[in-house]
Design an enzyme around this catalytic site. Structure first.
Site, short mmCIF file in Angstrom:
data_model
loop_
_atom_site.label_atom_id
_atom_site.label_comp_id
_atom_site.label_asym_id
_atom_site.label_seq_id
_atom_site.Cartn_x
_atom_site.Cartn_y
_atom_site.Cartn_z
CG HIS A 154 -0.56 -6.91 0.55
ND1 HIS A 154 -1.78 -7.46 0.63
CD2 HIS A 154 -0.10 -6.43 -0.65
CE1 HIS A 154 -2.12 -7.46 -0.58
NE2 HIS A 154 -1.30 -6.98 -1.32
CG ASP A 184 -3.51 -8.44 3.37
OD1 ASP A 184 -2.84 -7.40 3.47
OD2 ASP A 184 -3.81 -8.69 2.10
CB SER A 261 -3.47 -5.57 -3.37
OG SER A 261 -3.18 -6.85 -3.91
#
Length: 438
Positions: A154, A184, A261
């Site tokens: 993402h 992901d 992230s």
């Protein structure tokens, strides 16, 4: 497309060396992971540690043996307004020269020092947006002169220009090697070797709740290589991503912020045990974060690297993929169709269509198609037909569950009976291998 997914003392964990072939347009080359020999490591039980100055019992001057201490005596005179003989107080105190006063604390700091140079910041740019996250260097290819970084899908999704900032501040242009949205995970490459690379724990299911961990990320996208610590809260937490798919993740109480992230989650041995992916965010929720387990990370990056091809002339990749993965290139939604003045009926319709032809159904379905039925012709079992009647708010979920959770495989055929421009037609398409590309 996704298919639905204590106390154990661990004395030996093996860090495996993986080598496999990445095919370039000119030749074959071998990717090297760190640690060329099996390494035996020990996971230490999480027990409270003492930090800072150690209080001293006046009757017991023994202190922790791993503290370099100095006991001193000081004389203090108390004031006396009656001119009586002054009394004296003898103070005993400890000067701590090293505040790392436990082996666990030292192990964590040493582990951070071992891996921080392999932790990078990731910047993704398009004509209208910028995305910032983190990543981890995990392998290299000397023949091609490439180093590989794992991050979150993402973080890079929808972008075409990438750069990596190393721990020393050096910025390098990066190239997309491949990505897998279901887990992901994405892999980038830079034209530079001789860097620091982290070893990956091959089987994260052997981790223990309560074990000390830390992550290194890029909170807010502006604070690169920041460290946060915590514990493993749960090893195999199943989290629903929507009403028909789920993921299995590591749960941790490590502070995770926007920009983290793609950052690495490590144990105190300096092994990569996960990639920070997401968190629950609410005024009533704190320290509830999740990471992709290293076992899933490893299988994903191996699949991507095994199927990627590198063009040495253009310094670009034919992106790698997960064999057997498919993605539907359309969305279905609940809508209303007018039948006259103040008269309407509920319908299920195609509300969006992707442009990438690696998505299943692209080129066949059109925006606004109204679905009447869905038929799946499996290669290895009986056909299923779902007639769309008595539409409710759950009908779209029922259709997606049919398309994703009934064993659909690449090569199966799907037929949508749709109403398009007031005509009823059958639209048949085959389930195809998906490859994320830019």
């Amino acid at each position: 497309m996704r298919k639905n997914m204590k106390k154990i003392i661990l004395s030996l964990l093996f860090v495996f060396t993986f080598a496999f072939t990445l095919t370039s347009c000119n030749n074959s080359s071998t990717i090297t992971f760190p640690n060329t020999e099996d390494t035996t490591t020990t996971i230490v039980d999480a027990t409270p540690s003492t930090t800072g100055i150690i209080p001293v019992n006046p009757t017991d001057t023994t202190v922790n043996s791993n503290v370099n201490d100095t006991t001193s005596t000081s004389t203090v005179t108390s004031g006396n307004t009656n001119n009586d003989t002054a009394s004296y107080v003898s103070l005993n105190y400890v000067l701590v020269e090293d505040n790392l006063n436990s082996e666990k604390e030292k192990a964590l700091v040493d582990a951070v020092d071992d891996v921080v140079e392999a932790c990078v910041s990731v910047t993704c740019i398009s004509s209208s947006a910028t995305s910032r996250g983190a990543g981890v260097l995990f392998a290299y290819d000397d023949n091609l002169g490439l180093s590989f970084i794992v991050t979150c899908f993402h973080v890079i999704e929808g972008f075409s220009n990438f750069s990596i900032t190393l721990d020393d501040g050096t910025e390098e242009k990066a190239y997309l090697v491949g990505g897998y949205s279901d887990e992901d995970i994405a892999v980038l490459a830079i034209k530079k070797t001789g860097l620091k690379y982290v070893p990956i724990l091959s089987d994260s299911s052997t981790l223990k709740r309560g074990s000390d961990v830390f992550c290194i990320g890029n909170p807010l996208g502006t604070l690169p290589n920041s460290v946060a610590r915590g514990v493993i809260s749960y090893v195999d937490r199943v989290i629903e991503t929507n009403s028909y798919t789920s993921r299995t993740l590591l749960q941790t109480d490590v502070a995770i912020n926007s920009g983290n992230s793609g950052g690495g989650l490590f144990n105190t041995e300096g092994l990569l045990i996960g990639i920070v992916s997401n968190k629950y965010s609410s005024s009533s929720i704190e320290n509830l974060g999740f990471a992709v387990p290293s076992k899933i990370v490893l299988s994903t990056i191996k699949s991507i690297l095994n199927t990627a091809k590198y063009n040495t002339s253009s310094n670009s990749f034919y992106e790698g993929y997960i064999e057997g993965d498919y993605e539907y290139g359309f969305a279905i939604s609940l809508g209303q169709q007018s039948r006259g003045f103040w008269n309407y009926t509920y319908v299920i319709y195609i509300s969006s269509v992707e442009s990438n032809t690696y998505y299943t159904g692209v080129g066949y379905l059109e925006y606004g198609d109204i679905l009447n039925s869905v038929k799946i012709d499996y290669q290895d079992k009986d056909t299923i037909t779902y007639n769309i009647t008595n539409i409710t708010s759950s009908t779209t979920t029922e259709i997606m569950q049919l398309l994703t959770n009934t064993g659909v495989k690449i090569g199966d055929k799907i037929t949508f009976n749709v109403t398009r421009n007031n005509n009823t037609i059958d639209v048949e398409f085959e389930v195809i291998q998906f490859r994320y590309s830019i």
